[in-house]
Design an enzyme around this catalytic site. Structure first.
Site, PDB file in Angstrom:
ATOM      1  N   GLU A  43      48.430  46.635  33.908  1.00  9.33           N
ATOM      2  CA  GLU A  43      47.192  46.159  34.512  1.00  9.33           C
ATOM      3  C   GLU A  43      47.213  46.587  36.039  1.00  9.33           C
ATOM      4  OE1 GLU A  43      44.542  42.245  35.401  1.00  9.33           O
ATOM      5  OE2 GLU A  43      46.609  41.984  34.378  1.00  9.33           O
ATOM      6  N   LYS A 126      37.388  45.242  33.351  1.00 14.02           N
ATOM      7  CA  LYS A 126      37.512  43.671  32.800  1.00 14.02           C
ATOM      8  C   LYS A 126      36.255  43.000  32.731  1.00 14.02           C
ATOM      9  CE  LYS A 126      41.200  40.089  33.497  1.00 14.02           C
ATOM     10  NZ  LYS A 126      42.312  39.758  34.379  1.00 14.02           N
ATOM     11  N   CYS A 160      44.591  41.769  30.286  1.00 14.59           N
ATOM     12  CA  CYS A 160      45.317  40.506  30.743  1.00 14.59           C
ATOM     13  C   CYS A 160      44.690  39.225  29.916  1.00 14.59           C
ATOM     14  CB  CYS A 160      44.904  40.346  31.962  1.00 14.59           C
ATOM     15  SG  CYS A 160      45.906  39.011  32.820  1.00 14.59           S
TER      16      CYS A 160
END
Length: 326
Positions: A43, A126, A160
């Site tokens: 990430e 995200k 994540c």
């Protein structure tokens, strides 16, 4: 179909985008030379994961660090991304990498998907930055829940703690995902009462089992450079932010690791993908097929790209300058 994949656990070169891109290119070369058809990076590996957002720093210091992060972040058409695309083509390997993406004056936590021809075949953001991440990153939307058809199969992923979003995972399963990229930050930062490495391992094993898919987990690990940097600006971190953490691992559709994961140190984890195993797993549980009950529960997905302004932008006002004689 069988092929080898690679998962990276590594530290970026702190706040040095050029050096970190060079490091990426060396890791791509190493993975390709070892026979991998795909490599996954952590990430926001470009240029770094901003651990300082979780630290007890004053607002002015956080603003200073944000400006440094922004100046080292990348647009999708930047020379830094082009260099990674060129390396993917040169080494005939697919690449998935996490970046801090600049769009206008906003940063996004994004995944970039690059094929072995060096083409960018997907970019997603995200959906929900976690906790303090909301102070630095914007949000994606439903258009970011996609899979991509590649020569390796249907490719997609989440970032994540997005991986805890059951309906987002289901959206990818429903599109026939076969190679699921889960990229994370990794550290021994004791800001929360949990072991991040064990969390990543547990979550990714379950995703592989739940979705009957291969999962590649890639996370960063904290370097001594990062520890020294953060301890210098926040001395009370002493003992709570230490070198290591993180995991690189590959799991099959039964939720089992296909090779020994690498934890707490830099390296590349390799594993074999055998897509025939997906059918074997789905014979018992196909979560979007015979094991689904759409008459009882359904997912409604809004996959449209969201815009801040709908409609045409008004034209600029006309400016007329008069030449007055005094």
């Amino acid at each position: 179909m069988k092929y080898k994949v690679a998962s990276v656990i590594a530290s970026p070169v702190l706040l040095d985008i050029s050096a970190t891109v060079n490091k990426c290119c060396l890791l791509i070369e190493e993975a390709s030379d070892n026979g991998a058809s795909m490599i996954a990076f952590p990430e926001t590996f470009l240029p770094m994961y901003p651990w300082w957002i979780w630290m007890g720093l004053n607002s002015m210091k956080k603003l200073e660090l944000y400006e440094k992060l922004f100046s080292n972040s990348v647009t999708i058409d930047s020379d830094h991304i082009k260099k990674i695309c060129y390396q993917a083509k040169k080494k005939d390997i697919h690449v998935v990498i996490g970046i801090n993406e600049v769009s206008g004056k906003t940063l996004f936590n994004s995944q970039v998907f690059i094929d072995n021809e060096g083409s960018i075949i997907g970019v997603r953001r995200k959906l929900v930055p976690t906790g303090e991440e909301r102070t630095i990153w914007g949000r994606g939307d439903g258009s970011d829940l996609f899979t991509i058809h590649t020569s390796l199969g249907q490719l997609g992923g989440l970032i994540c703690y997005e991986n805890s979003m059951a309906l987002s995972r289901y959206a990818l399963y429903s599109q026939g995902i076969e190679l699921y990229i889960a990229n994370w930050p990794g550290s021994n930062f004791k800001s929360q009462p949990r072991d991040r490495t064990k969390t990543v391992d547990t979550v990714c094993k379950f995703i592989a089992f739940e979705g009957q898919t291969f999962v590649i987990a890639s996370s960063s690990t904290v370097s001594q450079e990062e520890v020294d940097y953060y301890t210098d600006i926040c001395p009370e971190l002493e003992g709570s932010f230490v070198v290591g953490g993180g995991i690189a691992a590959i799991y099959n559709p039964f939720g089992e690791p296909v090779s020994e994961p690498i934890t707490d140190k830099e390296g590349i984890c390799y594993g074999e993908v055998d897509t025939d195993l997906i059918l074997k797993a789905k014979q018992m549980i196909d979560c979007v097929g015979h094991y689904a009950r759409p008459d009882v529960v359904q997912l409604h997905l809004n996959s449209e790209k969201q815009k801040s302004v709908v409609g045409e932008i008004a034209s600029q006002p006309v400016v007329i300058n008069f030449d007055f004689e005094c």
